[in-house]
Motif scaffolding. Sequence first.
Motif, PDB file in Angstrom:
ATOM      1  N   THR A 126     -28.233 -20.302  57.970  1.00 26.29           N
ATOM      2  CA  THR A 126     -29.110 -19.174  58.250  1.00 26.29           C
ATOM      3  C   THR A 126     -28.470 -17.906  57.692  1.00 26.29           C
ATOM      4  O   THR A 126     -27.264 -17.863  57.436  1.00 26.29           O
ATOM      5  CB  THR A 126     -29.321 -18.973  59.762  1.00 26.29           C
ATOM      6  N   GLU A 127     -29.283 -16.894  57.531  1.00 28.77           N
ATOM      7  CA  GLU A 127     -28.717 -15.574  57.299  1.00 28.77           C
ATOM      8  C   GLU A 127     -28.147 -15.079  58.616  1.00 28.77           C
ATOM      9  O   GLU A 127     -28.709 -15.330  59.681  1.00 28.77           O
ATOM     10  CB  GLU A 127     -29.799 -14.610  56.806  1.00 28.77           C
ATOM     11  N   LYS A 128     -27.030 -14.371  58.549  1.00 26.95           N
ATOM     12  CA  LYS A 128     -26.414 -13.884  59.775  1.00 26.95           C
ATOM     13  C   LYS A 128     -27.392 -12.983  60.524  1.00 26.95           C
ATOM     14  O   LYS A 128     -27.974 -12.066  59.952  1.00 26.95           O
ATOM     15  CB  LYS A 128     -25.131 -13.121  59.457  1.00 26.95           C
ATOM     16  N   GLY A 129     -27.579 -13.291  61.810  1.00 27.05           N
ATOM     17  CA  GLY A 129     -28.494 -12.514  62.628  1.00 27.05           C
ATOM     18  C   GLY A 129     -29.922 -13.021  62.630  1.00 27.05           C
ATOM     19  O   GLY A 129     -30.762 -12.487  63.355  1.00 27.05           O
ATOM     20  N   ARG A 130     -30.200 -14.060  61.848  1.00 15.77           N
ATOM     21  CA  ARG A 130     -31.548 -14.639  61.801  1.00 15.77           C
ATOM     22  C   ARG A 130     -31.458 -16.116  62.190  1.00 15.77           C
ATOM     23  O   ARG A 130     -31.410 -16.994  61.336  1.00 15.77           O
ATOM     24  CB  ARG A 130     -32.172 -14.453  60.421  1.00 15.77           C
ATOM     25  N   THR A 133     -35.081 -21.128  65.227  1.00 11.23           N
ATOM     26  CA  THR A 133     -35.809 -21.314  66.474  1.00 11.23           C
ATOM     27  C   THR A 133     -36.439 -22.703  66.455  1.00 11.23           C
ATOM     28  O   THR A 133     -36.628 -23.292  65.387  1.00 11.23           O
ATOM     29  CB  THR A 133     -36.901 -20.250  66.648  1.00 11.23           C
ATOM     30  N   ALA A 136     -39.463 -23.049  64.114  1.00 11.94           N
ATOM     31  CA  ALA A 136     -39.332 -22.670  62.707  1.00 11.94           C
ATOM     32  C   ALA A 136     -39.708 -23.842  61.806  1.00 11.94           C
ATOM     33  O   ALA A 136     -39.595 -25.008  62.199  1.00 11.94           O
ATOM     34  CB  ALA A 136     -37.911 -22.215  62.412  1.00 11.94           C
ATOM     35  N   ASP A 289     -31.272 -20.035  68.230  1.00 13.82           N
ATOM     36  CA  ASP A 289     -31.781 -19.263  69.359  1.00 13.82           C
ATOM     37  C   ASP A 289     -32.134 -20.238  70.479  1.00 13.82           C
ATOM     38  O   ASP A 289     -33.019 -21.081  70.313  1.00 13.82           O
ATOM     39  CB  ASP A 289     -33.018 -18.485  68.900  1.00 13.82           C
TER      40      ASP A 289
END
Length: 322
Positions: A126-130, A133, A136, A289
């Motif tokens: 993932t991109e950091k902070g994304r 879920t 997804a 998440d």
Amino acid sequence: MTRKILVTGSAGWVGRALVEALADLPHTRVVAVSRNRGTPPTVHVDQGFVGDIGAHTPWQPLLQNIDCVVHAAARVHVMQETAENPLALFREVNTAGTLNLARQAAEAGVRRFVFLSSIKVNGESTEKGRAFTPDAEPNPTDPYALSKHEAEQGLLAVARQSGMEVVIIRPVLVYGPGVKANFAQLMRWVHRGVPLPLGAIANARSLVSLDNLVDFIRVCIDHPAAANEVFLVSDGRDLSTTDLIKGLRAHMPSSGWLIPVPSVVLRVGAALLNRRAAAQRVLGSLQVDISKNQALLRWVPPVTVEAGLKKTVDHFLATDRK
């Protein structure tokens, strides 16, 4: 009234821990199923043996009066795959074998089927902070992940057709006492004082302790709101690679240097050595998440990251001889 839970893959690392935890619950009878007659469980449970798992494995004798199946058996992901057609082998066990068991479970009147899938169904990074879920768009990129994704889709179809409840769990990297592979090797390097050029890695990765994963599976066996849902599971706190190493060092009597080499330099070196995938696992981010777990099931990880790492390191120091 006693409930009866069948656990496949009971000789494996996660399966064994799960069997031991479930056996301690009141009014619970566990059937621990493994491929062959290897090391018996350390707790008193019923045992079953099925041989190879595939599209034609007969499960009926083991499914009588079973309330819930937890399917932890799988052909696992390997770093250096040598099979000529790995997708076919993964599909035979992880897809066809899973769906064969699920259909027979539904016919036998099993109430719920809990499936241990993999975060690799979501993707590799993932991109950091994304964070990933549960809802997804899946992005399986290797044969193992694809076989797990296909099994998930088939299980949801079985649930719609039969009424048997299905719960899909996608764990991230699991660590804990007895962990093997790369995590164990990292602990050896740290313990031996090997200088590591990983002192300036600002990524973020979700991990899950074995205790937290087992506890979450336990909740998913019973909770009404878990039916026909997909869950991601982690410790609820992400770590950089640098922070992970520092966390391991904190519980070791000796530790080596952490050299702050910029990640861009490490990526260039990995590319020159054709080790991009390995570098991504160390330098890249993979976050999940888990807010759905608390919202639907009121579950929060009972074991902190610090406690999980300490338990892992303590076991390593007591048992590692390499």
